[in-house]
Design a protein around this motif. Structure first.
Motif, PDB file in Angstrom:
ATOM      1  N   LEU A 128     -13.814  -9.841   9.879  1.00 12.57           N
ATOM      2  CA  LEU A 128     -13.878  -9.298   8.516  1.00 12.57           C
ATOM      3  C   LEU A 128     -13.299  -7.890   8.458  1.00 12.57           C
ATOM      4  O   LEU A 128     -12.630  -7.525   7.495  1.00 12.57           O
ATOM      5  N   LEU A 129     -13.568  -7.112   9.500  1.00 17.69           N
ATOM      6  CA  LEU A 129     -13.011  -5.754   9.548  1.00 17.69           C
ATOM      7  C   LEU A 129     -11.483  -5.808   9.659  1.00 17.69           C
ATOM      8  O   LEU A 129     -10.779  -5.021   9.019  1.00 17.69           O
ATOM      9  N   ALA A 130     -10.975  -6.750  10.435  1.00 25.15           N
ATOM     10  CA  ALA A 130      -9.515  -6.906  10.562  1.00 25.15           C
ATOM     11  C   ALA A 130      -8.908  -7.360   9.241  1.00 25.15           C
ATOM     12  O   ALA A 130      -7.825  -6.896   8.857  1.00 25.15           O
ATOM     13  N   LEU A 131      -9.592  -8.261   8.528  1.00 26.14           N
ATOM     14  CA  LEU A 131      -9.100  -8.712   7.221  1.00 26.14           C
ATOM     15  C   LEU A 131      -9.055  -7.550   6.237  1.00 26.14           C
ATOM     16  O   LEU A 131      -8.087  -7.397   5.493  1.00 26.14           O
ATOM     17  N   LYS A 132     -10.074  -6.724   6.260  1.00 26.19           N
ATOM     18  CA  LYS A 132     -10.114  -5.566   5.358  1.00 26.19           C
ATOM     19  C   LYS A 132      -8.951  -4.621   5.645  1.00 26.19           C
ATOM     20  O   LYS A 132      -8.321  -4.097   4.732  1.00 26.19           O
ATOM     21  N   THR A 133      -8.632  -4.436   6.920  1.00 22.15           N
ATOM     22  CA  THR A 133      -7.511  -3.578   7.299  1.00 22.15           C
ATOM     23  C   THR A 133      -6.186  -4.179   6.835  1.00 22.15           C
ATOM     24  O   THR A 133      -5.330  -3.472   6.320  1.00 22.15           O
ATOM     25  N   ARG A 134      -6.037  -5.501   6.992  1.00 29.87           N
ATOM     26  CA  ARG A 134      -4.805  -6.162   6.546  1.00 29.87           C
ATOM     27  C   ARG A 134      -4.638  -6.073   5.038  1.00 29.87           C
ATOM     28  O   ARG A 134      -3.523  -5.975   4.543  1.00 29.87           O
ATOM     29  N   GLU A 135      -5.741  -6.134   4.310  1.00 32.14           N
ATOM     30  CA  GLU A 135      -5.677  -6.107   2.852  1.00 32.14           C
ATOM     31  C   GLU A 135      -5.494  -4.712   2.277  1.00 32.14           C
ATOM     32  O   GLU A 135      -5.087  -4.563   1.128  1.00 32.14           O
ATOM     33  N   ALA A 136      -5.821  -3.706   3.064  1.00 32.40           N
ATOM     34  CA  ALA A 136      -5.740  -2.331   2.567  1.00 32.40           C
ATOM     35  C   ALA A 136      -4.297  -1.977   2.227  1.00 32.40           C
ATOM     36  O   ALA A 136      -3.375  -2.251   2.995  1.00 32.40           O
ATOM     37  N   THR A 137      -4.125  -1.371   1.080  1.00 36.17           N
ATOM     38  CA  THR A 137      -2.784  -0.933   0.703  1.00 36.17           C
ATOM     39  C   THR A 137      -2.426   0.304   1.510  1.00 36.17           C
ATOM     40  O   THR A 137      -3.266   1.142   1.787  1.00 36.17           O
ATOM     41  N   GLN A 138      -1.192   0.384   1.877  1.00 36.41           N
ATOM     42  CA  GLN A 138      -0.732   1.529   2.637  1.00 36.41           C
ATOM     43  C   GLN A 138       0.282   2.293   1.806  1.00 36.41           C
ATOM     44  O   GLN A 138       1.181   1.703   1.212  1.00 36.41           O
ATOM     45  N   ARG A 139       0.108   3.563   1.791  1.00 37.11           N
ATOM     46  CA  ARG A 139       0.981   4.413   0.998  1.00 37.11           C
ATOM     47  C   ARG A 139       2.324   4.567   1.703  1.00 37.11           C
ATOM     48  O   ARG A 139       2.397   4.840   2.890  1.00 37.11           O
ATOM     49  N   VAL A 140       3.352   4.383   0.947  1.00 31.57           N
ATOM     50  CA  VAL A 140       4.701   4.551   1.477  1.00 31.57           C
ATOM     51  C   VAL A 140       5.329   5.727   0.733  1.00 31.57           C
ATOM     52  O   VAL A 140       5.353   5.765  -0.492  1.00 31.57           O
ATOM     53  N   ARG A 141       5.813   6.686   1.485  1.00 28.67           N
ATOM     54  CA  ARG A 141       6.429   7.842   0.844  1.00 28.67           C
ATOM     55  C   ARG A 141       7.892   7.923   1.253  1.00 28.67           C
ATOM     56  O   ARG A 141       8.298   7.399   2.285  1.00 28.67           O
ATOM     57  N   ALA A 142       8.639   8.600   0.454  1.00 30.39           N
ATOM     58  CA  ALA A 142      10.063   8.783   0.744  1.00 30.39           C
ATOM     59  C   ALA A 142      10.215   9.745   1.919  1.00 30.39           C
ATOM     60  O   ALA A 142       9.393  10.635   2.130  1.00 30.39           O
TER      61      ALA A 142
END
Length: 113
Positions: A88-102
């Motif tokens: 479940l912790l791994a699923l939460k990490t996969r689902e987390a949005t990651q910020r992409v910056r220029a």
């Protein structure tokens, strides 16, 4: 004959039943298991598995525990509710949005060959 138990429960208890069903669903997905396979392992029909994952209050505690054991043998119910299972912790990490910056000017120059 089945009885509708929902009028006998408080809205909070109904929400808890839905939450437990959602957590079972997430655990099954986190472990990458098909609903039909888990239902077969638990000795129930897929329609019963669907009802469990939707938080149907007409399901027995034994059915819920058999379903949990079919997904994650030996996992305590409290660990499911606390979402402390590693999958479940791994699923939460996969689902987390990651910020992409220029990239900055210096970073672009560093990447330029």
């Amino acid at each position: 004959m089945k009885r509708d138990e929902s009028p006998l429960l408080t809205p909070q208890r109904l929400a808890e039943a839905r939450e437990m069903g959602e957590k079972l669903n997430r655990l099954r997905i986190a472990r990458r298991l098909r609903q039909a396979d888990v239902a077969r392992r638990a000795g129930m029909s897929r329609s019963t598995a669907i009802l469990i994952e939707h938080g149907d209050i007409g399901r027995t505690v034994a059915q819920i525990l058999r379903y949990l054991d079919a997904i994650a043998p030996g996992l305590p119910l409290i660990a499911l509710m606390q979402e402390s299972d590693p999958s479940l912790l791994a699923l939460k990490t996969r689902e987390a949005t990651q910020r992409v910056r220029a990239l900055g000017e210096k970073e672009r120059k560093d990447l330029d060959f």
